[in-house]
Scaffold this active site. Structure first.
Site, short mmCIF file in Angstrom:
data_model
loop_
_atom_site.label_atom_id
_atom_site.label_comp_id
_atom_site.label_asym_id
_atom_site.label_seq_id
_atom_site.Cartn_x
_atom_site.Cartn_y
_atom_site.Cartn_z
N ASP A 8 0.81 -1.21 0.00
CA ASP A 8 0.00 0.00 0.00
C ASP A 8 0.85 1.27 0.00
O ASP A 8 1.82 1.39 0.75
CB ASP A 8 -0.91 0.04 1.24
N GLN A 60 -9.62 1.59 -3.34
CA GLN A 60 -9.25 1.95 -1.96
C GLN A 60 -8.08 2.93 -2.00
O GLN A 60 -7.09 2.68 -2.70
CB GLN A 60 -8.86 0.69 -1.17
N TYR A 118 -3.28 -2.82 -5.87
CA TYR A 118 -4.09 -3.93 -5.36
C TYR A 118 -5.50 -3.89 -5.97
O TYR A 118 -6.05 -4.91 -6.39
CB TYR A 118 -4.15 -3.81 -3.84
#
Ligand code: CAA
Length: 245
Positions: A93, A146, A152
């Site tokens: 992330d 996200q 991802y």
């Protein structure tokens, strides 16, 4: 229920272990991949103690030739793979501003290229035998995106694109292809999210808690069974009510 050979990628992780246990409890012979040596002896001992028949093969799921060779070895050692669960996945992330090409490539190759690499060597056999199940473990973040997960979210959305296309190609051959999109589940991956961020995430889940790995595994058991034969190309959300569409 027919006893089959089920191959689960990344089956030693949080959701993966639950999937392996559930498939073994349903009577299947379970085989998992693992990327680095270290955990496999304890994992195999745990499965044995629970009375489950399970095997582990080291394999880098980003390596096409290694996946092909592993499936050939499983076929020789145990028999043909009838159930494939593409579960292996990682996060790297970072906001896109800070995301490096390495972070991008690591996630795309582990989470999406692996789906090609694992499905390719098992699919023809499923079609020839007239029965097969391919189950892709995606994510709520492939459905809604996200913050901090361009890599991802892209890989997880890509998994379902694969599902929808392949499901059509093999629908008449007794092979189903489905996606499960878990929401936030209590695994090491989610626990690695900074606590303040995680608490904000939990506040957005109507059920008011993180999901349990067994709650994903139960659906995998159903999708692996004979009675799920009319369900294909679906994207099934298990997210505590955190629906986005
Ligand atoms: N929405 C909007 N803004 C956000 C935000 C969000 N969700 N998260 C952070 N921001 C904002 C912050 O408020 C901050 O704003 P200011 O600069 O104005 O203060 C700015 O973005 C930077 O935030 P951070 O200080 O957190 O930045 P960072 O670079 O240290 O970390 C991050 C960024 C790595 C993305 C971090 O916020 C993070 O880890 N977020 C969680 C991402 C996430 O949910 N990952 C899921 C992992 S679990 C999983 O993937 C399993 C599954 O399938 C569900």
């Amino acid at each position: 229920m027919a006893k089959r050979i089920a191959l689960v990628s990344g089956g030693m992780g949080g959701i993966g272990t639950s999937i392996c246990k559930a498939l073994a409890a349903a009577g299947h012979t379970v085989v998992t991949t693992y990327s680095k040596p270290g955990k496999e002896q304890a994992w195999l001992a745990d499965m044995k103690e629970a009375g489950y028949q399970a095997y582990a093969y080291q394999c880098d799921v980003t390596d096409t030739a290694a996946c092909q060779a592993m499936v050939e070895k499983i076929t020789q050692d145990l028999g043909p793979v009838d159930i494939l669960v593409n579960n292996a996945g990682i996060t790297r992330d970072a906001t896109f501003k800070r995301l490096t090409k390495d972070d991008w490539s690591a996630v795309i190759s582990t989470n999406l290229d692996s789906v090609f690499n694992m499905t390719k060597p098992v699919l023809d056999g499923m079609v020839d035998r007239g029965w097969g199940r391919v189950i892709n473990i995606s994510s709520i973040n492939g459905q809604k995106g996200q913050f901090g997960q361009t890599n991802y979210s892209a890989a997880k959305a890509g998994m379902h694109g694969f599902t929808m296309a392949l499901a059509q190609e093999v629908a008449k051959k007794g092979v189903t292809v489905n996606t499960i999109s878990p929401g936030y589940i209590a695994t090491d991956m989610v626990m690695a999210v900074p606590e303040d961020v995680r608490n904000k995430i939990i506040a957005q889940i109507p059920v008011g808690r993180l999901g349990k790995p067994e709650e994903i595994a139960g659906l995998v058991t159903y999708l692996s069974s004979d009675v799920s034969g009319f369900m294909t190309g679906a994207n099934l959300a298990i997210n505590g009510g955190q629906h986005t569409m």
